[in-house]
Design a protein around this motif. Structure first.
Motif, PDB file in Angstrom:
ATOM      1  N   ALA A  73      -3.687  26.061   7.402  1.00  0.00           N
ATOM      2  CA  ALA A  73      -2.440  25.843   6.666  1.00  0.00           C
ATOM      3  C   ALA A  73      -2.272  24.391   6.231  1.00  0.00           C
ATOM      4  N   GLN A  74      -2.914  23.465   6.964  1.00  0.00           N
ATOM      5  CA  GLN A  74      -2.646  22.054   6.714  1.00  0.00           C
ATOM      6  C   GLN A  74      -3.938  21.260   6.595  1.00  0.00           C
ATOM      7  N   LEU A  75      -3.839  20.109   5.970  1.00  0.00           N
ATOM      8  CA  LEU A  75      -4.946  19.150   5.990  1.00  0.00           C
ATOM      9  C   LEU A  75      -4.412  17.865   6.621  1.00  0.00           C
ATOM     10  N   VAL A  76      -5.177  17.302   7.544  1.00  0.00           N
ATOM     11  CA  VAL A  76      -4.728  16.124   8.293  1.00  0.00           C
ATOM     12  C   VAL A  76      -5.696  14.975   8.033  1.00  0.00           C
ATOM     13  N   TYR A  77      -5.143  13.786   7.798  1.00  0.00           N
ATOM     14  CA  TYR A  77      -5.964  12.604   7.510  1.00  0.00           C
ATOM     15  C   TYR A  77      -5.443  11.423   8.322  1.00  0.00           C
ATOM     16  N   THR A  78      -6.353  10.606   8.833  1.00  0.00           N
ATOM     17  CA  THR A  78      -5.945   9.386   9.545  1.00  0.00           C
ATOM     18  C   THR A  78      -6.407   8.203   8.711  1.00  0.00           C
ATOM     19  N   VAL A  79      -5.462   7.377   8.298  1.00  0.00           N
ATOM     20  CA  VAL A  79      -5.750   6.360   7.287  1.00  0.00           C
ATOM     21  C   VAL A  79      -5.411   4.977   7.806  1.00  0.00           C
ATOM     22  N   ARG A  80      -6.379   4.069   7.686  1.00  0.00           N
ATOM     23  CA  ARG A  80      -6.137   2.674   8.051  1.00  0.00           C
ATOM     24  C   ARG A  80      -5.803   1.904   6.781  1.00  0.00           C
ATOM     25  N   SER A  81      -4.662   1.228   6.807  1.00  0.00           N
ATOM     26  CA  SER A  81      -4.197   0.500   5.629  1.00  0.00           C
ATOM     27  C   SER A  81      -4.961  -0.811   5.507  1.00  0.00           C
ATOM     28  N   VAL A  82      -5.890  -0.852   4.520  1.00  0.00           N
ATOM     29  CA  VAL A  82      -6.704  -2.067   4.337  1.00  0.00           C
ATOM     30  C   VAL A  82      -6.519  -2.673   2.951  1.00  0.00           C
ATOM     31  N   GLY A  83      -5.933  -1.941   2.010  1.00  0.00           N
ATOM     32  CA  GLY A  83      -5.795  -2.440   0.641  1.00  0.00           C
ATOM     33  C   GLY A  83      -4.744  -1.636  -0.099  1.00  0.00           C
ATOM     34  N   LYS A  84      -4.785  -1.756  -1.439  1.00  0.00           N
ATOM     35  CA  LYS A  84      -3.719  -1.192  -2.266  1.00  0.00           C
ATOM     36  C   LYS A  84      -3.550   0.330  -2.088  1.00  0.00           C
ATOM     37  N   ALA A  85      -4.660   1.060  -2.223  1.00  0.00           N
ATOM     38  CA  ALA A  85      -4.543   2.530  -2.206  1.00  0.00           C
ATOM     39  C   ALA A  85      -4.206   3.060  -0.814  1.00  0.00           C
ATOM     40  N   THR A  86      -4.874   2.507   0.203  1.00  0.00           N
ATOM     41  CA  THR A  86      -4.582   2.983   1.565  1.00  0.00           C
ATOM     42  C   THR A  86      -3.148   2.611   1.961  1.00  0.00           C
ATOM     43  N   HIS A  87      -2.674   1.441   1.522  1.00  0.00           N
ATOM     44  CA  HIS A  87      -1.304   1.046   1.848  1.00  0.00           C
ATOM     45  C   HIS A  87      -0.312   2.023   1.199  1.00  0.00           C
ATOM     46  N   ALA A  88      -0.593   2.349  -0.079  1.00  0.00           N
ATOM     47  CA  ALA A  88       0.293   3.295  -0.783  1.00  0.00           C
ATOM     48  C   ALA A  88       0.274   4.655  -0.095  1.00  0.00           C
ATOM     49  N   LEU A  89      -0.900   5.058   0.381  1.00  0.00           N
ATOM     50  CA  LEU A  89      -1.027   6.377   1.022  1.00  0.00           C
ATOM     51  C   LEU A  89      -0.229   6.436   2.327  1.00  0.00           C
ATOM     52  N   VAL A  90      -0.400   5.418   3.185  1.00  0.00           N
ATOM     53  CA  VAL A  90       0.309   5.468   4.473  1.00  0.00           C
ATOM     54  C   VAL A  90       1.814   5.237   4.301  1.00  0.00           C
ATOM     55  N   SER A  91       2.224   4.775   3.107  1.00  0.00           N
ATOM     56  CA  SER A  91       3.655   4.553   2.854  1.00  0.00           C
ATOM     57  C   SER A  91       4.332   5.786   2.259  1.00  0.00           C
ATOM     58  N   ARG A  92       3.570   6.870   2.026  1.00  0.00           N
ATOM     59  CA  ARG A  92       4.189   8.107   1.514  1.00  0.00           C
ATOM     60  C   ARG A  92       5.198   8.615   2.523  1.00  0.00           C
ATOM     61  N   GLU A  93       6.271   9.210   2.004  1.00  0.00           N
ATOM     62  CA  GLU A  93       7.281   9.763   2.913  1.00  0.00           C
ATOM     63  C   GLU A  93       7.207  11.280   2.906  1.00  0.00           C
ATOM     64  N   VAL A  94       7.767  11.876   3.940  1.00  0.00           N
ATOM     65  CA  VAL A  94       7.780  13.339   4.041  1.00  0.00           C
ATOM     66  C   VAL A  94       8.425  13.918   2.778  1.00  0.00           C
ATOM     67  N   GLY A  95       7.756  14.912   2.188  1.00  0.00           N
ATOM     68  CA  GLY A  95       8.274  15.551   0.970  1.00  0.00           C
ATOM     69  C   GLY A  95       7.663  14.997  -0.300  1.00  0.00           C
ATOM     70  N   GLU A  96       7.015  13.835  -0.221  1.00  0.00           N
ATOM     71  CA  GLU A  96       6.374  13.264  -1.413  1.00  0.00           C
ATOM     72  C   GLU A  96       5.031  13.953  -1.660  1.00  0.00           C
ATOM     73  N   THR A  97       4.539  13.797  -2.891  1.00  0.00           N
ATOM     74  CA  THR A  97       3.316  14.504  -3.289  1.00  0.00           C
ATOM     75  C   THR A  97       2.104  13.575  -3.267  1.00  0.00           C
ATOM     76  N   VAL A  98       0.969  14.130  -2.812  1.00  0.00           N
ATOM     77  CA  VAL A  98      -0.327  13.440  -2.864  1.00  0.00           C
ATOM     78  C   VAL A  98      -1.296  14.411  -3.546  1.00  0.00           C
ATOM     79  N   GLY A  99      -2.156  13.903  -4.424  1.00  0.00           N
ATOM     80  CA  GLY A  99      -3.166  14.763  -5.051  1.00  0.00           C
ATOM     81  C   GLY A  99      -4.385  14.888  -4.155  1.00  0.00           C
ATOM     82  N   VAL A 100      -4.929  16.088  -4.048  1.00  0.00           N
ATOM     83  CA  VAL A 100      -6.089  16.301  -3.160  1.00  0.00           C
ATOM     84  C   VAL A 100      -7.220  16.963  -3.949  1.00  0.00           C
ATOM     85  N   ARG A 101      -8.409  16.357  -3.904  1.00  0.00           N
ATOM     86  CA  ARG A 101      -9.632  17.016  -4.408  1.00  0.00           C
ATOM     87  C   ARG A 101     -10.576  17.219  -3.233  1.00  0.00           C
ATOM     88  N   GLY A 102     -11.323  18.301  -3.271  1.00  0.00           N
ATOM     89  CA  GLY A 102     -12.311  18.529  -2.223  1.00  0.00           C
ATOM     90  C   GLY A 102     -12.024  19.776  -1.434  1.00  0.00           C
TER      91      GLY A 102
END
Ligand SMILES: Cc1cc2nc3c(=O)[nH]c(=O)nc-3n(C[C@H](O)[C@H](O)[C@H](O)COP(=O)(O)OP(=O)(O)OC[C@H]3O[C@@H](n4cnc5c(N)ncnc54)[C@H](O)[C@@H]3O)c2cc1C
Length: 282
Positions: A73-102
């Motif tokens: 049902a879910q996909l789980v990711y553990t992200v270390r904030s090292v730059g622009k994209a990772t910082h933006a990713l870990v700053s997402r809030e519940v209910g916000e959208t992220v695009g997923v390929r793969g």
């Protein structure tokens, strides 16, 4: 449009997922749980595979799936904030959208590990792509022999999944050893690089498959030490990392010698990686 173009468009197209949960693991590392925005539980992945996560307006980046392969049902990711994209990713809030390929890439060869002992060696964020292997072994205990987890982090504050490490150590036929580079005054555990744990690990090289992920320098020393202990190179698997863009072998960003890390890897047997790892800065 030809069939080939249609297929190409499909796996290049990010699917919208909603952030269900964000858990702070350490000062700079967060675990995000995503669910398809249309509510369908259609996720299927092999331990060790990665997704391309798209933060709209910022960029797209490869992140390993760190959740339980049995949970569709879910996909789980553990992200270390090292730059622009990772910082933006870990700053997402519940209910916000992220695009997923793969999911993309090769997985850890868990079928080959059936009937054998499994050795997991992780450095820092490298425990994230190995966590699905640990879930797989613990949920199918009868299929595998002993599970040995060796985990190193820079300091006690940088250890991921602390509660799970404690819980895993209590499981039958499971040994968990943890070390840090710098312990500080309150740390009563082991201090030293991850290879210093080998002397306390109960290993039988002839009946064990080893899976390692961490900084490249760590994997060089881990693989060399395992070979010295009697592991056959084809029974040692490493997860390699290079910057990547398309994730499907078109763009060449992640080329490493003759391999594309995105489609031939990220997981490779050591016998294929050794000649390349011996060349520093490749
Ligand atoms: C197959 C694969 C799986 C990965 N899985 C995870 C994961 O589970 N969790 C996680 O936190 N990170 C993971 N990474 C690394 C992650 O993709 C990078 O940290 C991210 O792309 C950095 O983007 P940024 O814009 O935040 O940083 P940037 O501003 O692009 O870079 C910041 C710093 O990180 C370095 N960097 C950038 N991209 C990479 C990269 N791909 N590999 C190594 N260093 C890089 C840069 O050289 C720079 O020092 C994975 C990478 C690959 C190739």
């Amino acid at each position: 449009m030809t069939m080939a173009t249609a297929a190409t468009t499909d796996f290049m197209l990010p699917q919208p997922y909603l952030v269900q949960q964000v858990v702070k693991e350490t000062a700079d590392t967060f675990t995000l749980t995503l669910e398809p925005s249309d509510g369908t539980g259609r996720n299927r992945f092999q331990p060790g595979q990665f997704s391309m996560l798209w933060v709209f307006g910022v960029g797209e980046l490869p992140i390993s799936i760190s959740g339980n392969p049995a949970d569709r049902a879910q996909l789980v990711y553990t992200v270390r904030s090292v730059g622009k994209a990772t910082h933006a990713l870990v700053s997402r809030e519940v209910g916000e959208t992220v695009g997923v390929r793969g999911p993309f890439g090769t997985g850890w060869p868990v079928e080959k590990a059936e009937g054998r002992d499994v050795l997991v060696i992780a450095g820092g964020i490298g425990l994230a792509p190995l966590r699905p292997v640990i879930y797989e072994v613990l949920h199918n205990r009868e299929k595998y022999g002993r599970l040995v987890i060796l985990y190193g982090a820079r300091s006690p504050r940088d250890l991921l999944y602390r509660k799970e490490l404690t819980a895993w150590a209590r499981q039958p036929e499971t040994q968990v050893l943890v070390t840090v580079d710098y312990g500080g005054l309150s740390w009563r555990g082991h201090v030293g690089v991850v290879t210093t744990l080998f002397k306390n690990a109960r290993l039988q090289p002839a009946r064990t498959l080893a899976f390692a992920c961490g900084p490249e320098i760590m994997m060089r020393f881990v693989a060399r030490d395992l070979e010295n202990q009697g592991f056959a190179p084809e029974n040692i698997y490493l997860s390699m990392e290079r910057n990547m863009k398309c994730a499907v072998g078109f763009c060449g960003h992640c080329q490493y010698g003759p391999h594309f890390i995105c489609k031939d890897g990220p997981i490779f047997p050591y016998d294929r990686m050794r000649p390349l790892l011996e060349k520093y800065e490749l």
